[in-house]
Design a protein around this motif. Structure first.
Motif, PDB file in Angstrom:
ATOM      1  N   ALA A  48       0.837  -1.202   0.000  1.00  0.00           N
ATOM      2  CA  ALA A  48       0.000   0.000   0.000  1.00  0.00           C
ATOM      3  C   ALA A  48       0.871   1.251   0.000  1.00  0.00           C
ATOM      4  N   ALA A  49       1.918   1.285   0.834  1.00  0.00           N
ATOM      5  CA  ALA A  49       2.781   2.464   0.925  1.00  0.00           C
ATOM      6  C   ALA A  49       3.452   2.750  -0.411  1.00  0.00           C
ATOM      7  N   ALA A  50       3.770   1.697  -1.166  1.00  0.00           N
ATOM      8  CA  ALA A  50       4.492   1.889  -2.421  1.00  0.00           C
ATOM      9  C   ALA A  50       3.575   2.173  -3.596  1.00  0.00           C
ATOM     10  N   SER A  51       2.349   1.639  -3.565  1.00  0.00           N
ATOM     11  CA  SER A  51       1.518   1.692  -4.771  1.00  0.00           C
ATOM     12  C   SER A  51       0.260   2.537  -4.613  1.00  0.00           C
ATOM     13  N   TYR A  52      -0.395   2.465  -3.490  1.00  0.00           N
ATOM     14  CA  TYR A  52      -1.657   3.223  -3.332  1.00  0.00           C
ATOM     15  C   TYR A  52      -1.794   3.672  -1.876  1.00  0.00           C
ATOM     16  N   PRO A  53      -0.968   4.635  -1.454  1.00  0.00           N
ATOM     17  CA  PRO A  53      -1.132   5.136  -0.080  1.00  0.00           C
ATOM     18  C   PRO A  53      -2.552   5.656   0.112  1.00  0.00           C
ATOM     19  N   LEU A  54      -3.147   5.330   1.229  1.00  0.00           N
ATOM     20  CA  LEU A  54      -4.587   5.524   1.417  1.00  0.00           C
ATOM     21  C   LEU A  54      -4.987   6.985   1.593  1.00  0.00           C
ATOM     22  N   TYR A  55      -4.022   7.829   1.998  1.00  0.00           N
ATOM     23  CA  TYR A  55      -4.403   9.182   2.426  1.00  0.00           C
ATOM     24  C   TYR A  55      -4.942  10.052   1.290  1.00  0.00           C
ATOM     25  N   GLY A  56      -4.503   9.774   0.037  1.00  0.00           N
ATOM     26  CA  GLY A  56      -4.944  10.617  -1.072  1.00  0.00           C
ATOM     27  C   GLY A  56      -6.446  10.539  -1.289  1.00  0.00           C
ATOM     28  N   ARG A  57      -6.990   9.316  -1.284  1.00  0.00           N
ATOM     29  CA  ARG A  57      -8.448   9.147  -1.463  1.00  0.00           C
ATOM     30  C   ARG A  57      -9.208   9.860  -0.339  1.00  0.00           C
ATOM     31  N   ALA A  58      -8.723   9.651   0.903  1.00  0.00           N
ATOM     32  CA  ALA A  58      -9.421  10.253   2.053  1.00  0.00           C
ATOM     33  C   ALA A  58      -9.383  11.776   1.976  1.00  0.00           C
ATOM     34  N   HIS A  59      -8.254  12.319   1.535  1.00  0.00           N
ATOM     35  CA  HIS A  59      -8.142  13.779   1.411  1.00  0.00           C
ATOM     36  C   HIS A  59      -9.157  14.309   0.395  1.00  0.00           C
ATOM     37  N   CYS A  60      -9.308  13.613  -0.712  1.00  0.00           N
ATOM     38  CA  CYS A  60     -10.263  14.051  -1.742  1.00  0.00           C
ATOM     39  C   CYS A  60     -11.697  13.986  -1.221  1.00  0.00           C
ATOM     40  N   ILE A  61     -11.994  12.960  -0.413  1.00  0.00           N
ATOM     41  CA  ILE A  61     -13.347  12.859   0.166  1.00  0.00           C
ATOM     42  C   ILE A  61     -13.608  14.040   1.087  1.00  0.00           C
ATOM     43  N   THR A  62     -12.638  14.372   1.953  1.00  0.00           N
ATOM     44  CA  THR A  62     -12.816  15.515   2.866  1.00  0.00           C
ATOM     45  C   THR A  62     -13.028  16.799   2.075  1.00  0.00           C
ATOM     46  N   ALA A  63     -12.221  17.005   1.035  1.00  0.00           N
ATOM     47  CA  ALA A  63     -12.326  18.229   0.235  1.00  0.00           C
ATOM     48  C   ALA A  63     -13.700  18.319  -0.437  1.00  0.00           C
ATOM     49  N   ALA A  64     -14.205  17.181  -0.912  1.00  0.00           N
ATOM     50  CA  ALA A  64     -15.528  17.190  -1.563  1.00  0.00           C
ATOM     51  C   ALA A  64     -16.619  17.522  -0.549  1.00  0.00           C
ATOM     52  N   LEU A  65     -16.528  16.948   0.653  1.00  0.00           N
ATOM     53  CA  LEU A  65     -17.538  17.231   1.692  1.00  0.00           C
ATOM     54  C   LEU A  65     -17.521  18.696   2.109  1.00  0.00           C
ATOM     55  N   GLN A  66     -16.334  19.333   2.053  1.00  0.00           N
ATOM     56  CA  GLN A  66     -16.254  20.743   2.430  1.00  0.00           C
ATOM     57  C   GLN A  66     -17.010  21.635   1.463  1.00  0.00           C
ATOM     58  N   GLN A  67     -17.189  21.184   0.228  1.00  0.00           N
ATOM     59  CA  GLN A  67     -17.923  21.979  -0.764  1.00  0.00           C
ATOM     60  C   GLN A  67     -19.438  21.842  -0.630  1.00  0.00           C
ATOM     61  N   LEU A  68     -19.865  20.890   0.219  1.00  0.00           N
ATOM     62  CA  LEU A  68     -21.282  20.538   0.278  1.00  0.00           C
ATOM     63  C   LEU A  68     -22.040  21.480   1.204  1.00  0.00           C
ATOM     64  N   ASN A  69     -23.166  21.979   0.724  1.00  0.00           N
ATOM     65  CA  ASN A  69     -24.045  22.787   1.581  1.00  0.00           C
ATOM     66  C   ASN A  69     -24.996  21.824   2.292  1.00  0.00           C
TER      67      ASN A  69
END
Length: 1954
Positions: free
Chosen positions: A925-946
């Motif tokens: 996971a650390a080498a190929s698909y670190p998990l934090y990127g997906r989670a960061h995008c989810i947080t950013a999307a929720l911040q746009q939500l009214n």
């Protein structure tokens, strides 16, 4: 600041159906007159409506109908009664602030007199009904209390109604208050509900006060009736009980307690009247003395029993004092003796509170009440006659005991950290002056002769200027006495205050005082001059205020004048607008080339500053002839490209700022902006960028507003000529805006610097905001057609920038650009970008996930997003069904919601699959698909939500639930790493087949070590092989084996990658959960809607998760960001409507404190790493408590923690040590937390005691935590360090202020110091070091006595002095030094001479067997520190004859060889140097002369001069000598330098002659074998030479002549010999620097022994030095500087023969090498200095003394420096413009410094001009083309290296951000060269071009273009995102190749090269 007025909500009257029916029925009764029937009909219509505005109109109509009723014509029937009853009912059923209620009150008030009784009766019935129906439902109490209050608010009928129902009303208020008090006891932890209750309680107390105040006569009459226990008396007694409860319960807010205090005094006055007895009772209440209140009724005393209690809180007397001052009348009445005693008692009680209160908020109340008291005392003096008349006057006169105590209070609190306290203190000081004036006839008639005022003024002026309180007090004196009084005492006051304006902390205070002074001074001068002398008066005013200002503006450094521009100059121009002409004239009379000292703005800059301020104030406008009239245009052009940022900003401000927003922009202004903008986009300074954007925004607003004004005028204008002119202006505006947009878009190229991108994007966003990027024809200023797809793509690629701010601005701008230009509607384009975003969200580079989040947020506005996601899912084989669009043409909010839901669902689906894989292999996971990127995008999307208007709530609930579950799983995967004892050292050493098992084994091995057992047992390192089966796997630094995943694909994993993956994943989990809890609607028991998304249980579960992470994480990144998420959660908890959630913080806090208390070595809590996340956890819980509450959680926590930190009897055991460490670490975090603000200050004393006592612990961990806590407390008490000086006066406090704020520390510090001083006894020969002595001396060293302190201060510093002096006897050197430093602030400047005298007399008169050197050394250090402090004090008394010299002379043996200790000898020599030196000392002139002679004799007899030399000091101890040898020799050297170099005239030492003592001393120093002495001497010689050089330059500016023959030939010979033979690098560098300065003014004769060297030989030797010492920056710079001086000198003296010198080429190569990007800043600064100085002689010489090749190489070096990342280097290199020969320079920029971008452009143009002058045009074209093409070979090598290290870059350099130089812009440089080449083509002389070289260049360019294109084609799709650094490099290469081919192609077409 203009704030929008809050609109009051209007609500309609709503009654239940039964009552409404009854009312309408009663209004429908037949009978009555026509007028009454009309009234009834109006009211019926009103009740039938639901619109409140219409109801108001009808009620007003009813009021006017009532007003018309006459007694004779109106029948008194039931209909009239029903009408009145209806209006009364409307009134009582509405809220107080409802306009409808006010309308009904107005209608009721308009009834005629004959109907008033009936109206009152109706209103009373309604009010009585309301009172009786309220019952026990406390939620309806606030409405009833509002009704009572509004009846007494300018409503006479309502007041009569209250009087009629007095008993009922007071009973209700008593009942409401009693229930509120009962309710409050059960609301612990529920802050929001508690705050609402406090508000209700306050309203009830205020209402009861209002009722009592308006009903005093009724109350008195009722109480004087016969019944002893009447209902009213019982009610009043109950109310007093409630007030007493509030006053004595510290849980209540101060506002409620303060109001209760007023209510008690008011009730007492109502019961007892206003006589002396009442004053006696109130005095008793204030003092808590029941005997004084015996004249009060028994029931009153019994109700106040709690107030007479001796254990009552200190605040009770404070609030009662406030009540007495506010509720009793002090003006205009004859005061009885008891009233006067009461008035004089109040300040004594308040002053007694000074040392007992801890909270800053209470200090604020004390300050306010004292100011209120001073106002009341002033009223008493001004109002009536006192009896006896002298009592008040004597007590309030200046010099009285009370005045003295009050002034001490002022001096103690005028530096208080709270602004409010400082403001009140200043008001109190002013009132004290007024009290003195009114009680002293002389002070009122002639204040200038009043001795008290005179002494006070002198005292204030004598204080240090860093004390902020001084300014306000002086301003009060200015108000009372006028500015002339202060200016007469201190004529330098304006200059002194202007000098203080450079300090940010003092500038507001100094500017306020300056304003009062110059306004008052002007008024005085005008008054004195009358009508005839105004002009002369204004001239004096200008000399006093304007002249010093202009001197500061021209000569001070720019950073020192910032606040003058902000605070002072605008005020001065407002006071005297006519002064602008004086300023402009004075500055334009200054010679144009006088730029002022380095770093100043000069006359041009000062002129821009003054004009800008004047224009911003509306003093001058452009149409009045500003451009070309008041200021020449060429001056403005110069200022707009000036080197100094501030000058450019002032010139831009002058252009942009205008008093009128509709002022038309002239063509001149637009042309000036064309000149300014290109060179100013790339500023590195954030402040300058921000100011540029702000000023240009003002200009754009002017364009918009004036454009709209012109458009309106076009429609109305009839004059065709004016219409044409207006239309032309609008067309010009459009052209200007299009040019601006085009220019800004053009700079957003690959490789553009961060600052350029940021400025351009900011300005484009401003354009989009003020105008639009639409393409429609409707808007005149629509800029859509300017935006091309290429522009939009450049903005899009800015989203890939590594800088977050650039990403954000680019994303914002993209949404405002025309969709057709952005091109997201194209399916292929959208799909490609979406795939890029998905790829970036799994990148191993953390900033890529931020780019992905911005791309997703951009897609959220696109309706086609769900389908694009579906395609991506199909490509990846995921089963994903996007939410369906319910409406074909959905509105934007619904589209946004559906898209957000689709993105979150898709990312969550991917994340779930990746978490499952990570559970089996974290390494993969650390080498190929670190998990934090997906989670960061989810947080950013929720911040746009009214979240307030969601429609798909069902789907959202399931997504949220799933998201929380996945977050927990994700955390479980990575938490073992961040919770391990050493997360940074966790390196999985597994092979490809055992990836999962290996990691699990390592984690298992780590777990048992995850405890705090380091307190009990030490761990030995395992010396065996770490790979053994049974031993723990020790972290090693061995290189990693390549690991491969199950798929066979090779990858490499490093420890850094694993750790980054884990802690960033933890961070994103925290962000996701925090966002979910903070922003999503919560389901609570009170929630009736179906819009909730998250439940109470989920929130509590998230809280428990955060608890686990914060208490167990070891990695700082993980727990710091978990803290951020937890803060979001705790903020939500206290605001939630759920009782369960509101009480969670208190419960969690209790639990964690209990866990801390019981922690032991086996606890999971981390006691290393400063307790890791535990302090963060407690911080978050405490910061959720509202600041305005009683802070019960904070108080409880601090009590628990301070108890844990105190040493216990069984200290040192594990059970006490671990909790103590935790408590100290937590306290440190709490004291640092700015959000706790002043609420933490009451606990500072306990914290300081804990820190000092913690040092006595035998456990290192406790001492370490105590050190950190102590450091934090020093910052919290004395403020953040404001400079490098650790002992700055700005970070100090008077002892009185310190001990008043922290009274508990006085006895503690004194007792601790006494114990520490008792342990200091060097006589025994043993070193005894008290553990906390250093801390005590550090604290005490920051205190100082204020000259304003009273002589008998209870908290004086005198008791500390003997102990500090005793500490000087310590056997520890550092302790003696700290004791000396700590003593200085304790001695007032007036007492320094006598203290020094006492200390010196304690020293022995002759050496003896019992001489204690430690004692002597400590005493001498104290004398030395006191002397230095005395000499730097600006307010020392005049030096009078004293006995210091008499005490020194008999003890001179201490500096001679009779004293065997070199250390004490050294300090005594330093003392002699301080006394005899140039600074004033407390010694008379005759004694000083004699002392200097003796000191000189001592010096001439010392080892420095005598034949034995310094080696005699060393003796048999070897070359190093005994301890203190170097220190002693340096002290002697300092003394010798003072006499020979620094101030020889003062010492009477002649400088001429070969046998002079000065020459002898300096020669001895330069030949001393100790390099430290030589270095010191050379440094002093260098300082004197530089000082004389600067003075000489000033004299030359003043057209004076200067001649200096210092130093003599002998010394110069010494210096040149030293330069050739010095072995020590630092000394060699110094001597070369000295010779560099000397060689500027004269032709040096270089001697090597008896041999004289030629300049060429010297140059060769110096160049060899420079080459040999390239590793030593200082020596390299010094040698090259000297070599450059020699080269310039040779070219001056022998311009023809210089070319034959062989080493010139070496010099040129060295200088060029020093210009490289990789060099140190110091080296590059030196290179810039060299090139600037060489510009007129070498770079621009028509003779080419260095030859073409070397000269061009130097120019290339100069251009490299002009593009350097360091601003100082660029600025210095840009100065070459000032050194150009006049024939080469444009007159517009003569004598002016320009900014580096302009200097670069001018420099390349100048070089092209020089190529023509030299006849080298072909060489110039080829050279510039080579520069344009770049280093092709180097680029190819770099490309090869990049390809080889590609894997390494991806994995090792996780945070790589590309090239180091973030300022240079290679594309702009290439285009600049291309432009100038185009000009050079047109020059004559091209025929001689070497065609072969041109062809070779063309082939290189072709090859580069081809290779670059192939490399670009080989990059993956959208390389701007996937491999942005590589793409940028290739794009730059392609641009260079294209431009070069264009040039070479032009050459070919003209037939000149083929």
């Amino acid at each position: 600041m203009v704030t929008k007025k809050k609109t009051v909500k209007v609500e309609a009257v709503v009654l239940d159906k039964d009552r409404l029916d009854k009312l309408i029925a009663s209004l429908s009764v037949d009978g009555g007159d026509e007028v009454i029937r009309q009234l009834a009909q109006t009211l019926q219509d009103c009740l039938a409506l639901t619109d409140p505005v219409q109801q108001i109109q009808l009620v007003k109509k009813a009021g006017s109908q009532l007003e018309l009723l006459s007694e004779e014509e109106t029948s008194h029937g039931p209909l009239l009664q029903a009408c009145l009853h209806t209006l009364a009912l409307i009134y009582t059923s509405l809220l107080a602030k409802n306009p409808l209620r006010r309308a009904s009150a107005s209608a009721l008030s308009s009834v005629p007199d004959w109907l008033q009784e009936q109206t009152v009766s109706c209103l009373s019935v309604c009010l009585s009904d309301c009172l009786s129906t309220v019952g026990s439902d406390h939620t309806s109490y606030p409405h009833m209390i509002d009704s009572i209050t509004s009846c007494l608010d300018a409503f006479p009928l309502g007041e009569r109604c209250i009087h009629g129902l007095l008993a009922e009303v007071l009973q209700f208020l008593h009942k409401a208050l009693s229930e509120y008090l009962q309710l409050n006891s059960g609301l612990a932890g529920r802050h929001v509900v508690q705050a609402q209750l406090m508000h209700s309680c306050l309203a009830a107390v205020k209402a009861s006060m209002l009722v009592v105040q308006r009903s005093q006569e009724l109350i008195s009459a009722a109480l004087q009736a016969v019944q002893p226990h009447c209902t009213l008396q019982l009610t009043l007694s109950g109310l007093l009980d409630c007030y007493t409860h509030i006053l004595t319960d510290e849980e209540f807010l101060q506002s409620v307690q303060s109001t209760a205090g007023m209510a008690v005094v008011l009730l007492t006055r109502s019961v007892m009247g206003s006589g002396d007895q009442m004053a006696e009772v109130v005095s008793g209440l204030l003092q808590g003395s029941e005997q004084s209140g015996e004249c009060a009724p028994v029931w009153l005393r019994q109700s106040c029993m709690g107030l007479y209690d001796s254990g009552r809180p200190a605040g009770v007397s404070l609030y009662l004092c406030h009540g007495a001052l506010a509720m009793l009348n002090w003006r205009g009445t004859t005061q009885g003796p008891q009233r006067e005693q009461l008035l004089l008692l109040v300040p004594h009680i308040l002053l007694a509170l000074d040392t007992s209160i801890k909270e800053s908020s209470t200090a604020m109340v004390v300050a306010r009440v004292l100011t209120l008291w001073s106002g009341a005392a002033l009223d008493s003096l001004q109002g009536g006659q006192s009896s006896p008349p002298d009592l008040l006057h004597d007590s309030l006169r200046g010099g009285s005991e009370l005045q003295g105590h009050l002034l001490e209070h002022v001096y103690t609190h005028w530096e208080h950290p709270l602004d409010g306290v400082r403001h009140q203190t200043r008001a109190l000081f002013k009132n004290l002056l007024l009290l003195h004036q009114h009680s002293n006839p002389l002070a009122l008639s002639d204040p200038h002769r009043d001795p008290y005022i005179t002494q006070l003024t002198h005292n204030l002026l004598g204080l240090e200027w860093h004390q902020r309180g001084k300014y306000g007090s002086l301003a009060c004196l200015v108000e009372l006495l006028g500015a002339g009084y202060l200016l007469a005492l201190d004529p330098q006051l304006p200059s002194r205050l202007l000098g203080l304006m450079g300090d940010q902390t003092l500038a507001p205070y100094a500017s306020d005082l300056l304003e009062r002074l110059f306004v008052s001074h002007k008024a005085q001068l005008v008054e004195e001059g009358g009508t005839g002398g105004t002009e002369a008066g204004m001239e004096r005013w200008h000399q006093t205020w304007v002249t010093p200002l202009l001197q500061v503006l021209c000569r001070a450094r720019l950073d020192q004048t910032t606040y003058i521009l902000d605070y002072f100059l605008p005020k001065l121009l407002r006071c005297s607008p006519s002064s602008l002409a004086h300023m402009v004239q004075a500055l334009q009379d200054t010679p144009p080339c006088s730029a002022g000292p380095p770093g100043s703005r000069g006359a041009v800059g000062a002129l821009m500053t003054c004009l800008r301020a004047a224009r911003a104030q509306g003093v001058v406008q452009s149409e009045e002839g500003l451009w070309g009239g008041l200021v020449p245009l060429f001056l403005l052009r110069q200022a707009l490209v000036h080197k100094h940022d501030q000058v450019r900003m002032d010139a831009l401000g002058l252009l942009c700022e205008s008093h009128r927003s509709t002022e038309v922009l002239t063509s001149q202004e637009m042309e000036l902006l064309h000149h300014f903008l290109p060179s100013s986009l790339s500023s590195q300074s954030p402040g300058v960028r921000q100011l540029t954007i702000s000023l240009l925004k003002k200009l754009l607003c002017r364009v918009k507003d004036s454009g709209q004004s012109l458009q309106r005028r076009l429609v109305q204008e009839r004059d065709q000529g004016q219409k044409d002119r207006d239309q032309h202006t609008l067309d010009t505006y459009k052209e200007f805006l299009c040019w601006l947009c085009e220019s800004l878009f053009m700079v957003l190229l690959p490789g553009a610097s961060f600052s350029t991108c940021l400025t351009a994007l900011h300005l484009l966003c401003q354009l989009a905001q003020l105008f639009t990027f639409n393409t429609g024809p409707d808007d005149v200023f629509a800029l859509g057609e300017v935006v091309t797809p290429a522009h939009a793509q450049n903005v899009l690629y800015c989203v890939a920038s590594n800088f977050l701010e650039v990403k954000q601005l680019a994303s914002t701008l993209l949404r405002q650009l025309p969709p057709s230009a952005v091109g997201l509607q194209e399916p292929g384009r959208m799909q490609a970008l979406l795939q890029a975003a998905l790829d970036l969200s799994t990148s191993t580079k953390p900033f890529d996930s931020v780019t992905a989040a911005h791309l997703f947020n951009m897609f959220l506005h696109q309706p086609a997003l769900p389908q694009a996601l579906l395609l991506c899912a199909q490509e990846q084989g995921l089963s994903f069904q996007p939410p369906a669009l319910t409406q074909p043409q959905a509105f934007e909010a619904l589209t946004m919601e559906i898209n957000t839901l689709a993105v979150v669902q898709f990312l969550l689906l991917c994340l779930k699959a990746e978490v499952v894989k990570a559970e089996s292999s974290l390494l993969l996971a650390a080498a190929s698909y670190p998990l934090y990127g997906r989670a960061h995008c989810i947080t950013a999307a929720l911040q746009q939500l009214n979240t307030g208007c969601l429609t798909l709530t069902g789907q959202w609930r399931s997504v949220v639930s799933e998201l929380i579950t996945v977050s927990y799983r994700m955390s479980d995967v990575v938490s073992p790493v961040v919770q391990s004892s050493s997360p940074e050292g966790l390196i999985p050493m597994d092979t490809d087949s055992e990836t999962s098992a290996g990691l699990q084994r390592i984690l298992q091995e780590i777990q048992p070590r995850d405890t705090n057992d380091f307190f009990t047992s030490a761990r030995e390192l395992d010396t065996q092989q770490s790979g053994q089966e049974n031993g723990p796997a020790a972290p090693t630094d061995r290189p990693q084996h390549e690991s491969t995943g199950g798929s066979g694909e090779g990858y490499r994993v490093t420890a850094q990658m694993v750790l980054v993956c884990c802690w960033r994943s933890m961070k994103e989990v925290s962000m996701v959960l925090g966002q979910v809890c903070q922003s999503l609607p919560l389901q609570t028991p009170n929630t009736h809607s179906d819009h909730w998304l998250i439940t109470e249980e989920q929130v509590e579960g998230v809280g428990l998760y955060f608890r686990q992470q914060l208490l167990q994480s070891r990695h700082r990144g993980a727990f710091e960001l978990a803290y951020v998420g937890f803060v979001r959660l705790t903020d939500m908890l206290c605001r939630s409507g759920s009782r369960t959630l509101q009480q969670l913080p208190a419960r969690w806090l209790t639990e964690v404190l209990q866990e801390v208390k019981s922690s032991d070595p086996s606890s999971k809590l981390c006691a290393t790493r400063r307790s890791a996340g535990i302090p963060f956890y407690i911080q978050a819980l405490l910061s959720s408590e509202p600041k305005s509450s009683s802070c019960s959680l904070l108080k409880m926590t601090m009590r628990e923690l301070t108890a844990l930190t105190m040493p216990s009897p069984d200290r040192g055991t594990d059970q006490t040590t671990v909790p103590q460490v935790h408590a100290l670490n937590i306290l440190r975090a709490l004291y640092r937390d700015t959000r706790l603000g002043e609420n933490i200050v009451p606990f500072v004393s306990e914290g300081m005691q804990a820190a000092v006592l913690g040092f006595t612990s035998p456990v290192w961990a406790v001492r370490n935590s105590s050190t950190l806590l102590f450091s934090t407390l020093i910052t919290r008490i004395f403020g953040v360090k404001k400079g490098k000086d650790e002992h700055s006066k700005e970070n100090r406090m008077t002892g009185r202020e310190f001990f008043t704020r922290f009274p508990a520390l006085y006895p503690f510090l004194l007792s601790q110091l006494e114990a520490a001083a008792a342990s200091v006894d060097s006589d025994s020969g043993q070193v005894i070091l008290h553990p906390s002595l250093f801390l005590l001396l550090l604290v005490l060293g920051r205190l100082f006595p204020s000259p304003m302190d009273g002589s008998s201060s209870p908290l004086g510093l005198a008791p500390f002095m003997p102990f500090i002096i005793r500490c000087g006897r310590s056997a520890v050197y550092r302790t003696r030094e700290m004791a000396a430093r700590a003593l200085v602030p304790f001695v007032m400047v007036t007492q320094v001479p006598s203290t020094i005298q006492t200390l010196l007399e304690d020293l022995p008169l002759e050496p003896g067997p019992r001489t204690q050197q430690n004692h002597i050394h400590g005493t001498l250090l104290q004398v030395l520190f006191l002397l230095r402090s005395y000499q730097t004090d600006t307010h020392r008394p005049q030096a009078a004859g004293s006995d210091i010299s008499k005490a020194l002379c008999p003890r001179l043996w201490l500096a001679s060889r009779q004293n065997p200790c070199l250390v004490t000898r050294a300090v005594f020599v330093d003392v002699l140097g301080a006394v005899c030196g140039p600074l004033a000392a407390p010694v008379g002139d005759s004694e000083l002369k004699e002392l200097r002679e003796e000191t000189l004799a001592l010096l001439m007899a010392s080892e420095l001069v005598t034949p034995g030399g310094p080696s005699a000091v060393c003796g048999p101890s070897g070359p190093c000598g005994p301890p203190g040898t170097t220190q002693y020799l340096l002290s002697l050297a300092r003394l010798a330098l003072s006499a020979s170099v620094e101030s020889p005239l003062l010492w009477g030492v002649e400088e001429d002659g070969t046998t002079s003592r000065g020459l002898l001393l300096l020669g001895c120093l330069l030949q001393c074998p100790h390099y430290e002495v030589r270095e010191l001497a050379l440094g002093e010689v260098l300082r004197r030479l530089e000082r004389e050089r600067d003075e000489g330059e000033e004299e030359r500016d003043g057209e004076g002549e200067r001649s200096s023959h210092w130093p003599q030939e002998t010394i110069i010979s010494n210096l040149t010999t030293l330069a050739l033979h010095e072995a020590h690098p630092q000394s060699l560098a110094k001597v070369l620097q000295v010779l560099s300065v000397l060689s500027m003014s004269s032709d040096l004769q270089w001697m090597d022994g008896l041999q004289t060297l030629t300049q060429a030989e010297v140059l060769e030797r110096v160049l060899t030095l420079a080459e040999d010492f390239a590793h030593s920056v200082e020596l390299h710079c010094a040698s090259l500087t000297l070599a450059s001086r020699l080269v310039v000198h040779l070219s001056h003296t022998d311009p023809q023969g210089v070319a034959v010198v062989a080493c010139l080429g070496r010099w040129g190569a060295l200088v060029s090498q020093c210009c490289g990007v990789e060099q140190n800043v110091e080296v590059k600064m030196m290179a810039a200095e060299v090139l600037v100085n060489a510009t007129p002689t070498l770079l621009t010489s028509p003779n080419l003394p260095l030859g073409v090749s070397h000269t061009v190489s130097l120019w290339r070096g100069l251009f490299t420096l002009l593009q350097d990342e360091d601003q100082d280097v660029r600025d210095r290199a840009a100065d070459f413009i000032s050194n150009l020969p006049t024939h080469l320079l444009n007159t517009d920029v003569a004598c002016v410094s320009v900014c580096p971008p302009v200097a670069l452009d001018m420099g390349v143009g100048l070089l092209c001009q020089l190529f023509q002058l030299w006849g080298q045009v072909p060489t110039g074209i080829l050279t510039l083309t080579e520069w344009l093409l770049g280093d092709v070979k180097g680029d190819q090598e770099q490309e090869t290296a990049t390809v080889e290290a590609a894997g390494l870059d991806e994995e090792e350099l996780l945070f790589e951000k590309g090239d180091l130089n973030l300022w240079a812009e290679p594309v702009q440089w290439a285009r600049l060269l291309h432009r100038h080449l185009g000009v050079l083509f047109k020059a004559p002389g091209l025929k001689a071009l070497n065609q072969k070289q041109a062809e070779l260049l063309r082939l290189s360019a072709d090859a580069l273009s081809l290779a670059t294109q192939q490399a670009l084609d080989g990059l993956p799709a959208l390389p701007q995102f996937s491999c942005s650094i590589e793409h940028t490099r290739l794009a730059l290469q392609q641009e260079r190749a294209t431009l070069a081919l264009d040039i070479l192609g032009t050459l070919r077409q003209t037939g000149l090269s083929g």
